[in-house]
Each structure stands twice: as C-alpha cells, then as structure tokens.
Design a protein around this motif. Structure first.
Motif, PDB file in Angstrom:
ATOM      1  N   ARG A   1       0.830  -1.210   0.000  1.00  0.00           N
ATOM      2  CA  ARG A   1       0.000   0.000   0.000  1.00  0.00           C
ATOM      3  C   ARG A   1       0.864   1.259   0.000  1.00  0.00           C
ATOM      4  O   ARG A   1       0.557   2.244  -0.675  1.00  0.00           O
TER       5      ARG A   1
ATOM      6  N   TYR B   1      -6.109   6.769  -5.417  1.00  0.00           N
ATOM      7  CA  TYR B   1      -5.389   5.835  -4.544  1.00  0.00           C
ATOM      8  C   TYR B   1      -6.318   4.722  -4.053  1.00  0.00           C
ATOM      9  O   TYR B   1      -5.977   3.531  -4.134  1.00  0.00           O
TER      10      TYR B   1
ATOM     11  N   LYS C   1      -6.156   0.830  -5.056  1.00  0.00           N
ATOM     12  CA  LYS C   1      -5.995  -0.172  -4.001  1.00  0.00           C
ATOM     13  C   LYS C   1      -7.051  -1.269  -4.126  1.00  0.00           C
ATOM     14  O   LYS C   1      -6.752  -2.463  -3.946  1.00  0.00           O
TER      15      LYS C   1
ATOM     16  N   ARG D   1      -6.280  -5.113  -4.925  1.00  0.00           N
ATOM     17  CA  ARG D   1      -6.665  -6.034  -3.856  1.00  0.00           C
ATOM     18  C   ARG D   1      -7.212  -7.329  -4.442  1.00  0.00           C
ATOM     19  O   ARG D   1      -7.086  -8.408  -3.862  1.00  0.00           O
TER      20      ARG D   1
END
Length: 677
Positions: free
Chosen positions: A603, A667, A671, A675
């Motif tokens: 991350r 962002y 993510k 994921r």
C-alpha cells in the motif's frame, strides 16, 4: 435481459466507475452552477450601467460554456476508453459464449444511459444546492439586497445541461460501438497481459537534454520577466516564450524519467529500502505515454493557476482600490481645445464647468459641495521624449514618446491634494515635480529623474525638485492610471494653453436614493450636452463602483469557470491514467504477495507511486506559474497587485480540494483494483 445485465455490471463495477462518476457529477454540477448565474442576476435590482454588464457577463458565460462542453466531452470520451480497456476480458468472454458485438454494444448503450441519468440527477442536485451559495456570491459582488433572494431553480441551466451532456453521452455511445466493433477476440481476452515496452534511456543523453531544456526554460522565464520590455516591442514575440515553455516542459519530463532512476539507483541504501526499487521501476514502465500526458497536465495546471490567481486578484484589487482611488463623488472634465465650426460650442468654451452645468439646468449650489476647480495644460513642445531622457528612451521602446505631457499649476494641485487628503508640496520658482500612481510608468519616470532632466516652459528652464515621483493623481478611478503629471509653479504656465478644465466635488447628500437621482441626472446631462453644446464628460464614484463590480464579477466568474474545468480535466486525466496503470500491473502486485511482501509495504509503494505522478506535473506547473503570474501582473498592473496573496491562497484551496480529492479517489480505487489481484 441486456438492460438487467447492464444494471448488474454497473453495481458490480462501481469501484471502477468511481472516477468516471465523480468527474461526470462534478462536471454537471459546475456546468449548472455557472449557467444558472443568469437566473440569479435577474433578481438584482440593477441600474442601467450594471444591467448592461450583467447582460455581457451572462452572454460571455454562455459562450464559455460551449468551449467547456468540448473539454468535458473530450474528458468523458477519454474516461470511457479506460472503462473499455478495463473490461476487455469481460467482453472477450461474452464473445466466446456466443454473444454478438451488436449485443455487447447494446450493453454499453444501456450502461451509458444509466450512468448518464444517475450523474445528471446527482450532478443537477449538487449544482442546484451550490447555485444557492453562488447566489450569495453574486449578491455580494453586485451589492444586492439579500432580502430579495429566494430559492432559485434555473430552467434554462437545466435544459442546457440536458442538451449538452445528452450530446456528450451520444458521442460516447458512438465511440464505444466503433471501439468494440474494431476489437478482435484475442485482443479482448489477452489485452490486459500486454504491457508497454520499456526503453532504457542513456543517462548521459538524459543529462544533456535536461540541462538544455532547463536553460531554454530559464530563458523563457527571463523573456516574460526581466526581458519583458524587449518582448512587448512586437505582439508576435509573446508566442516565443510560450513555444519554448511547451517544448522544454516535454523534454524536462522526458529526461527526468531516465535521470531519476539512474540517480536514485546510485544511492543503494535508499534504492533497496522497502519497495523503493519496485516503485521507481513502476514509474519508468509506462514512460512513453506518461511523458506526453504529464506534459499536457502540467501545462493545464499552469494555465489553471494563472487564470484563477489573476482573475481573483483583479476582482479583489478593484474592490480594494475603490475607496483609495475614488475619494470624491464626481469628476467633470471639459475639453476646450477641440477644432469645431459650431459657434455655440466655441462660445461655450469660455464658460467654466459650473456655468456650463447651470446653463443646462443643473442645480450646482444645492447638489454639490467641496467643489474644487482646476485647469490642465499641455504643449506640443513638452512631450515624453523631453522628460524621460536617453536611457529610458533606449529601454522603454514601446512608449508613445510624442504624446504631450500633462501639466498642472502647483496651487491647483494642492487644492486637489487637500480634497483627496494627500500631501501638499512647495516648489521654488525654477523647480518642478512629477506625481504618479501607475507602477509601470513610475519605474520609467524614476529612472529618468535620476539623470535630473530639465524642462523648458516658455523661456524658462526648470529642474526637478525630487529624483523620484511622488504619489498622487487627478482623475478618480478604480485602477492606477496616472502615468505622470508635471507640477510646476503657477507663473510657469502663463504662456502654456489650457486644454481641459476640471472640477471635483462631493454630492450634498448621504441618502442613497438621492445620490442615485443626482447620478442619473448627471448621466443625462453628459448624454445631452456632449458634442451638442459642451464637450464635458462626467465620471462619478457610483458609476466607477458599478463598472468595477461588474468587470470584477465578469473576470471572476469566467476565471473560476475555466480554472475549475481545467483543474478537473487535468486531475481526471491523470487519475484515469493511473487507474489504467494499476489495472495493467495486477500481475506484478500479485507476484509481490507471492514472495511474502507485507500488505502495508504494498500500500505504501502504491501511495508513493501515485503521489509522484500527481506531484511531478504540479511542482513544475507551480514553478511555471510563478513567472506566469509575474507576467500577468505586469500586463494588469493598473489594477494593482495588493490583493495577490489572498488570490493565491484561494487558488491553493481549489487545488487542494479538487486535485487532492482526485488523488485520494485514485489511490483508493487503485488499491481496490490491486486487492483483487
């Protein structure tokens, strides 16, 4: 069935549509807010002067909306490209299962309609709420009575939104249909596995190109600041620094992409710390398209910062200048050196301004107070060429040197200074001085006064008492326009002709309604008498205030409109580019997890990667804008730059909210994409 499938696709892929939705909703809201201004200004009890400015402003905003619609249309099509690319594998599976390309196009058709309807409804809802806040801003700008304002729903703005965005969505449908029709099954199934070929750059070549580009950019900066006098000799020269800036910006990004990786890799402790090496490699992996995109985004951000800062500064400065530069209620100027064959006008030249007013049935005694009359003198024998000197002549080549200087007697100027509460002066019989308030001319005057140039009036020579200009002006205004008035002893003007008579005064009332009536009476006087019986102009503080408020509102609204749209466009393009990168890099992040990399490090690496892409164009744009704003201030310095800092702060707030908002959404969406890797 296809409609239900489209609805499920939107629900399932909402995280992929987040940026798309956000951009569409924001675009609709901004479009509605600025097109609803026309409905808001209708509620203003405007005078004839303000009404004409409001009409001009609404017409210009309508014209700007056409330009904005093209930008938003391009942005929507660009965003749809990302969505198509993101779902290539899904469409490939549909084709494998026997679905035709026409049915896939129908799915996209229904999805576009659903997305369009949702974004229009939400965007219009937000726009209607924001437009109520805009109503307050409009009321404050035009100093309207807030008690007259109520909830406003602009039907014309709603219709414009439906038409303009309907056309945009139709273009997206056509684009999607063509795009799907051209795709091959193998490209759809394996498109996500294709990656851009990374070309390693020679570090020596990158260094040379960076140094050359930085030098060229520095020269462009010099042309718009230190060398601006030479550049303004010809209007065509303004395109030279613009072209140099665009080209050097592109090559700076091109060379930095190779330099940064080479420089950082030499610092082994930093390079091999955490996932720094992975992050840097990620930044270099899409360099061919990223350089061009970042250059465009950088230039768009530069334009945004300059437009927002300059437009807000002009408005704030004009408002702040009003009390300082219009200290009295009315100014009359009567021209008496005009060639005319009309005997009535020739006879009227001998009358004073007060006599001219009374002749035209204006009650001077009961309507005016604090009256100050004075004369303006000019002679063809005393021009800028005689007063500025050789050094200034060689430096300020763009000036009209044959223009005669404005001259006033010391006693007359002191009367004006006393009325304006400015400093009064004394002069010896052989001395003169210059008063000015326009910074551009003050610099030229001060440079000339250091040479102590003498002037000749009649048969006598006069020397400057001071080696610099003193602050002062004769005309009331909302901007700094006095480039220099020469003040001399009274006896020096015995042989110099009077070219203009002037009168300054205050209204003999503080009642707003009575002031409006007197002001309108003076407007009628000027309209009836100009070129008929007297070449007398009237300039009132009320008219100046209305014009400055109107011009300030015009500049502010157009600046905000364009600035926000450019900011949204640049941020959205960069966000979509990054989301596309994240979609392409799923396999790489999957490999990091397989080798046991901590999720927090992943991350952090993703955050840094996106932050670098958002910061690089912004940092260079800020550097560009420093010099761009300096250039704008030089061109617009008559408005003053006292209110520049608040404008820069306001511009920074817009950038933080909109640009920072896109960064955070990018962002979190990236993510979510990674994921699932």
């Amino acid at each position: 069935m296809l409609f239900k499938l489209s609805l499920k696709n939107i629900k399932k892929s909402f995280k992929d549509y987040a940026i798309y939705f956000f951009t569409l909703i924001l675009g609709v809201a901004i479009f509605y807010v600025f097109n609803a201004i026309e409905s808001q200004t209708v509620l203003i009890d405007a005078t004839s002067g303000t009404a004409s400015i409001i009409e001009l402003m609404t017409n210009m905003l309508s014209g700007v909306s056409v330009f904005v619609s093209f930008i938003l249309g391009f942005l929507i099509i660009y965003a749809s490209r990302f969505l198509i690319k993101r779902r290539k594998r899904e469409f490939g599976i549909y084709l494998t299962l026997g679905m035709s390309k026409r049915r896939i196009s129908m799915i996209l058709f229904f999805e576009t309609i659903l997305i369009g309807l949702i974004s229009l409804v939400i965007g219009l809802g937000i726009g209607i709420v924001l437009s109520q806040l805009m109503s307050i801003l409009v009321a404050n700008m035009f100093e309207a009575d807030m008690t007259k304002f109520s909830f406003i729903l602009s039907k014309s703005a709603c219709i414009k939104c439906l038409i303009y965005f309907g056309i945009m969505y139709l273009l997206v449908m056509i684009f999607n249909t063509i795009n799907i029709g051209r795709c091959k099954l193998i490209d759809l199934l394996h498109g996500s596995k294709k990656s851009e070929k990374v070309k390693l750059k020679n570090s020596l070549l990158c260094t040379v190109i960076f140094l050359i580009s930085a030098s060229v950019l520095g020269f462009a900066y010099y042309m718009v600041t230190g060398g601006i006098e030479t550049m303004l000799d010809s209007a065509d020269k303004i395109f030279i620094p613009i072209a140099l800036g665009i080209v050097s910006t592109f090559f700076i990004f091109w060379s930095l992409s190779g330099l940064i990786l080479r420089i950082v890799s030499k610092r082994r402790k930093f390079y091999y710390k955490g996932l720094n090496s992975f992050t840097l490699r990620q930044i270099s992996s899409k360099i061919n398209t990223t350089v061009f995109s970042m250059s465009i985004i950088c230039l768009m951000l530069f334009v945004t910062i300059c437009i927002l800062s300059s437009s807000l500064s002009i408005k704030n400065s004009m408002t702040a200048n009003l009390e300082e530069l219009a200290p009295v209620d009315v100014e009359f100027t009567k021209m008496i050196d005009i060639d005319t064959s009309n005997p009535a006008i020739i006879e009227d030249f001998d009358l004073s301004i007060i006599e001219t007013l009374e002749k035209n049935h204006f009650d001077v005694q009961n309507k005016l107070k604090n009256i100050v009359s004075f004369n303006i003198h000019k002679t063809e024998k005393l021009t800028l060429k005689e007063t500025l000197g050789r050094e200034v002549l060689s430096k300020y080549k763009f000036m009209h040197y044959d223009a005669p200087e404005t001259i006033i007697a010391l006693s007359d100027y002191n009367k004006v200074a006393r009325l304006f509460e400015h400093k009064e002066y004394t002069l010896k019989k052989d001395e003169y001085m210059i008063i000015a308030d326009y910074d551009g001319m003050i610099d030229a005057r001060n440079l000339a006064l250091k040479e102590r140039p003498s002037i000749v009036l009649g048969e006598k020579r006069y020397q400057p008492k001071y080696d610099e200009c003193k602050y002062g002006f004769l005309e009331i205004s909302s901007t700094h326009i006095n480039g220099g008035v020469i003040v001399v002893p009274d006896e020096a003007l015995e042989s110099i002709p009077v070219t203009d008579k002037a009168l300054l005064a205050n209204f003999n009332t503080n009642n707003k309604e009575e002031i409006q009536k007197i002001n309108q009476e003076l407007r009628d006087f000027a309209d009836k008498t100009w070129e008929n019986s007297s070449f007398t102009t009237v300039n009132t503080k009320l008219d100046i205030a209305e014009n400055s408020i109107g011009l300030g509102a015009l500049v502010t609204f157009i600046g905000l409109y364009l600035g926000i749209i450019f900011l949204i466009s640049s941020a959205a393009i960069l966000a979509l580019k990054e989301l596309s990168e994240s979609s392409d890099n799923k396999e790489r992040f999957r490999m990091l997890r397989k080798i046991g990399t901590d999720e927090a490090l992943i991350r952090k690496a993703l955050f840094r990667q996106i932050a670098i892409f958002f910061l690089f164009p912004l940092i260079l744009a800020i550097i560009h804008s420093i010099f761009g704003i300096m250039f704008c201030n030089y061109i617009l310095e008559t408005f003053g730059n006292e209110q520049l800092l608040p404008s820069i702060i306001m511009t920074s707030i817009f950038i933080i909210i909109i640009y920072g908002g896109y960064f955070l959404i990018t962002y979190f969406c990236s993510k979510n994409i990674l994921r699932d890797a």
